[in-house]
Design a protein around this motif. Structure first.
Motif, short mmCIF file in Angstrom:
data_model
loop_
_atom_site.label_atom_id
_atom_site.label_comp_id
_atom_site.label_asym_id
_atom_site.label_seq_id
_atom_site.Cartn_x
_atom_site.Cartn_y
_atom_site.Cartn_z
N LYS A 23 106.52 58.98 44.01
CA LYS A 23 107.30 59.90 43.17
C LYS A 23 108.75 60.04 43.65
O LYS A 23 109.57 60.61 42.94
N LEU A 24 109.06 59.55 44.82
CA LEU A 24 110.40 59.72 45.39
C LEU A 24 111.47 58.96 44.63
O LEU A 24 112.65 59.30 44.74
N GLY A 25 111.10 57.92 43.93
CA GLY A 25 112.11 57.06 43.34
C GLY A 25 112.80 56.30 44.46
O GLY A 25 112.17 55.90 45.43
N ASP A 26 114.09 56.13 44.34
CA ASP A 26 114.85 55.38 45.35
C ASP A 26 115.61 56.29 46.30
O ASP A 26 116.55 55.85 46.96
N ILE A 29 113.85 55.35 50.05
CA ILE A 29 113.47 53.96 50.30
C ILE A 29 113.54 53.21 48.98
O ILE A 29 113.39 53.81 47.90
N ASP A 30 113.73 51.93 49.05
CA ASP A 30 113.71 51.09 47.85
C ASP A 30 112.31 51.18 47.24
O ASP A 30 111.32 50.79 47.86
N SER A 31 112.23 51.73 46.03
CA SER A 31 110.92 51.93 45.41
C SER A 31 110.18 50.62 45.17
O SER A 31 108.95 50.61 45.09
N ALA A 32 110.89 49.51 45.08
CA ALA A 32 110.22 48.21 44.92
C ALA A 32 109.37 47.90 46.15
O ALA A 32 108.30 47.29 46.03
#
Length: 123
Positions: A23-26, A29-32
């Motif tokens: 849920k943090l998105g980017d 950290i890089d959500s990928a």
């Protein structure tokens, strides 16, 4: 608690940790990186932690946590680095996040399974 109850509780804690991170998105950290690690069933059952843009995995849910699973870091110049904290080994520097996840899985400790409700000392 029985062993089965412990396993169920650990799985719930791990799932909640992953849900929170995804849920943090980017923002941290890089959500990928998170999505690629989460897509791998063997990593999805480990306890995840994010710090300073790196993704850490533990085989237990309590402190002290394990440090013997590769850590996923993005390299400044592109690509990724996989580092194992327990002995300082650089496991590799793959170009894609998918290759990085594959490298972490290939270097999981013997007998690595779902995170346990305990500490590194309990393994």
């Amino acid at each position: 608690m029985t062993t089965t109850e412990d396993s169920v509780q650990s799985a719930k804690v791990v799932a909640a940790a992953w849900t929170g991170l995804l849920k943090l998105g980017d923002s941290l950290i890089d959500s990928a990186m998170l999505r690629a690690a989460y897509a791998e069933p063997r990593l999805r059952e480990l306890f995840p932690k994010v710090s300073h843009g790196a993704l850490y995995f533990s085989r237990c849910i309590q402190y002290p946590r394990t440090k013997d699973v590769g850590t996923l870091l993005r390299r400044a110049g592109g690509g990724f680095m996989i580092h194992r904290q327990s002995d300082g080994t650089i496991l590799g520097e793959p170009e894609t996040v998918e290759e990085a996840v594959t490298l972490i899985v290939a270097n999981l400790p013997d007998g690595c399974g779902p995170a346990i409700d305990g500490t590194a000392d309990d393994l």
